[in-house]
Structure formats: C-alpha cells, structure tokens
Motif scaffolding. Structure first.
Motif, short mmCIF file in Angstrom:
data_model
loop_
_atom_site.label_atom_id
_atom_site.label_comp_id
_atom_site.label_asym_id
_atom_site.label_seq_id
_atom_site.Cartn_x
_atom_site.Cartn_y
_atom_site.Cartn_z
N ALA A 1 9.81 -26.40 -25.89
CA ALA A 1 10.09 -26.84 -24.52
C ALA A 1 10.37 -25.63 -23.63
O ALA A 1 10.60 -24.53 -24.13
CB ALA A 1 11.30 -27.79 -24.51
N MET A 2 10.32 -25.88 -22.34
CA MET A 2 10.65 -24.85 -21.36
C MET A 2 11.81 -25.34 -20.51
O MET A 2 11.75 -26.44 -19.95
CB MET A 2 9.44 -24.55 -20.46
CG MET A 2 9.69 -23.40 -19.49
SD MET A 2 8.33 -23.13 -18.33
CE MET A 2 6.95 -22.90 -19.42
N LYS B 1 11.01 -29.21 -19.93
CA LYS B 1 9.66 -29.73 -20.10
C LYS B 1 9.24 -29.52 -21.54
O LYS B 1 9.33 -28.41 -22.06
CB LYS B 1 8.66 -28.92 -19.25
CG LYS B 1 8.67 -29.18 -17.81
CD LYS B 1 7.57 -28.33 -17.16
CE LYS B 1 7.73 -28.35 -15.66
NZ LYS B 1 6.75 -27.47 -15.02
N HIS C 1 13.63 -37.07 -23.37
CA HIS C 1 12.22 -37.28 -23.70
C HIS C 1 12.14 -38.23 -24.90
O HIS C 1 12.81 -38.01 -25.91
CB HIS C 1 11.55 -35.95 -24.07
CG HIS C 1 11.49 -34.99 -22.93
ND1 HIS C 1 10.47 -35.00 -22.00
CD2 HIS C 1 12.33 -34.00 -22.55
CE1 HIS C 1 10.69 -34.04 -21.11
NE2 HIS C 1 11.81 -33.42 -21.43
N THR D 1 0.11 -37.05 -25.95
CA THR D 1 0.50 -35.86 -25.20
C THR D 1 0.85 -36.18 -23.75
O THR D 1 1.07 -35.27 -22.96
CB THR D 1 -0.63 -34.82 -25.23
OG1 THR D 1 -1.82 -35.41 -24.71
CG2 THR D 1 -0.87 -34.31 -26.64
N ILE E 1 6.49 -28.76 -24.03
CA ILE E 1 5.18 -28.16 -23.86
C ILE E 1 4.33 -28.26 -25.13
O ILE E 1 3.12 -28.10 -25.07
CB ILE E 1 5.27 -26.69 -23.38
CG1 ILE E 1 6.14 -25.85 -24.31
CG2 ILE E 1 5.80 -26.63 -21.97
CD1 ILE E 1 6.21 -24.38 -23.93
N LYS E 2 4.95 -28.55 -26.27
CA LYS E 2 4.19 -28.73 -27.50
C LYS E 2 4.99 -29.58 -28.47
O LYS E 2 6.19 -29.36 -28.64
CB LYS E 2 3.86 -27.37 -28.13
CG LYS E 2 2.98 -27.47 -29.35
CD LYS E 2 2.61 -26.10 -29.87
CE LYS E 2 1.68 -26.26 -31.07
NZ LYS E 2 1.29 -24.97 -31.62
N LEU F 1 4.01 -34.51 -22.27
CA LEU F 1 4.09 -33.05 -22.12
C LEU F 1 4.08 -32.65 -20.65
O LEU F 1 3.46 -33.30 -19.82
CB LEU F 1 2.94 -32.38 -22.86
CG LEU F 1 2.90 -32.59 -24.37
CD1 LEU F 1 1.71 -31.86 -24.97
CD2 LEU F 1 4.18 -32.14 -25.03
N MET F 2 4.78 -31.56 -20.36
CA MET F 2 4.84 -30.94 -19.03
C MET F 2 5.52 -31.82 -17.99
O MET F 2 5.35 -31.62 -16.79
CB MET F 2 3.45 -30.52 -18.56
CG MET F 2 2.75 -29.52 -19.48
SD MET F 2 3.75 -28.06 -19.89
CE MET F 2 3.76 -27.21 -18.33
N LYS F 3 6.33 -32.78 -18.42
CA LYS F 3 7.12 -33.60 -17.51
C LYS F 3 8.58 -33.18 -17.63
O LYS F 3 9.12 -33.11 -18.72
CB LYS F 3 6.94 -35.09 -17.82
CG LYS F 3 5.53 -35.55 -17.55
CD LYS F 3 5.39 -37.03 -17.77
CE LYS F 3 3.93 -37.42 -17.51
NZ LYS F 3 3.68 -38.82 -17.83
N THR F 4 9.21 -32.93 -16.50
CA THR F 4 10.59 -32.45 -16.48
C THR F 4 11.55 -33.63 -16.58
O THR F 4 11.46 -34.58 -15.82
CB THR F 4 10.86 -31.66 -15.18
OG1 THR F 4 9.92 -30.59 -15.10
CG2 THR F 4 12.27 -31.11 -15.17
#
Length: 144
Positions: free
Chosen positions: A112-113, A50, A94, A84, A52-53, A87-90
């Motif tokens: 990312a996470m 994901k 990307h 944005t 995240i920024k 963001l936060m999409k798995t």
C-alpha cells in the motif's frame, strides 16, 4: 528563541500527523485457523492509504513452511485470482472480496501507499480446516 521553538513544535507535530499509515488491524488474523472459508479480507489502516498490490496463494500440500522459503521461493503454490477494482482507491478501510476457498493454507501479500507517499507492505497467513460439524455453533468462526 520562543519563535524557533514554536516552529519546531509545529513542524514535528505535522510530521507525525502525515507519517506512514501502518495497518491497524486485519481480518482474518495472522496465523488464524478457520473452520469456514472467509468471504473477504478486511484491512484497516491508521489513516488513509491506497492498496497498490494484492496477492493470494494457496500453499502446496507438501511444501514445508519456513521463513526463508517465503522470502526466496517463487513456487509457493496456486495463485488465487483476486479482483483488482479496489486497487489505487484511497481509504482507511479496504475489503477484499475472496472467491470460494477450499481447505488449505493461504498466504496473502499486500502493498500500500500512505498519504505521504511511503510504501507499506505486509503479509497474512491463514489456514482453513474443514471439520465435521459437532453441533457446537460457538466453535465456528465466520467473517462477512
């Protein structure tokens, strides 16, 4: 003893599978000099991650580019607004759409996470240099 060995093999095998998800590739490439502005930045991770920024800056014309200035300076240049909605999409891939960029040096930072919750971060530098067309279409790089 065999059972313990099998359990250890199973544990380490799954640990590797769920380990961090480093960046596999990014387009444009780091430190690439482009003759056309890219329309997007494409990031491919080894496994699901994901974002995240994200941040994109156009470097000041007279700013000296040193390794320490990138770590300690908050006055790198003009902040370019990015959408944005990604963001936060798995996903493993990307694609970050870019606004129209002008000639200059750009610095892209991301965080990312991974699936296992570890934070991964990195950056990318690229330079857009408009050149007069010389009739050679093979020399022009374009990213869609």
């Amino acid at each position: 003893m065999k059972i313990i060995l099998l359990v250890l093999i199973f544990f380490f095998k799954n640990t590797v599978v769920f380990a961090h998800s480093p960046l596999n590739s990014i387009t444009p490439k780091n430190n690439e000099i482009l003759s056309q502005a890219p329309k997007l930045i494409k990031m491919e991770f080894k496994s699901q991650a994901k974002l995240i920024k994200i941040m994109l800056e156009k470097q000041k014309i007279n700013k000296k580019d040193t390794m320490l200035s990138n770590f300690f300076s908050n006055d790198n240049g003009e902040n370019i607004k990015l959408s944005t909605n990604i963001l936060m999409k798995t996903s493993k891939i990307h694609s970050i759409n870019l606004p129209k960029l002008t000639s200059g040096k750009y610095f892209f930072k991301w965080r990312a996470m991974s699936e296992d919750g570890h934070i991964i971060k990195g950056n990318l530098k690229f330079n857009i240099k408009w050149e007069k067309f010389n009739g050679n279409l093979d020399s022009i790089k374009s990213y869609n």
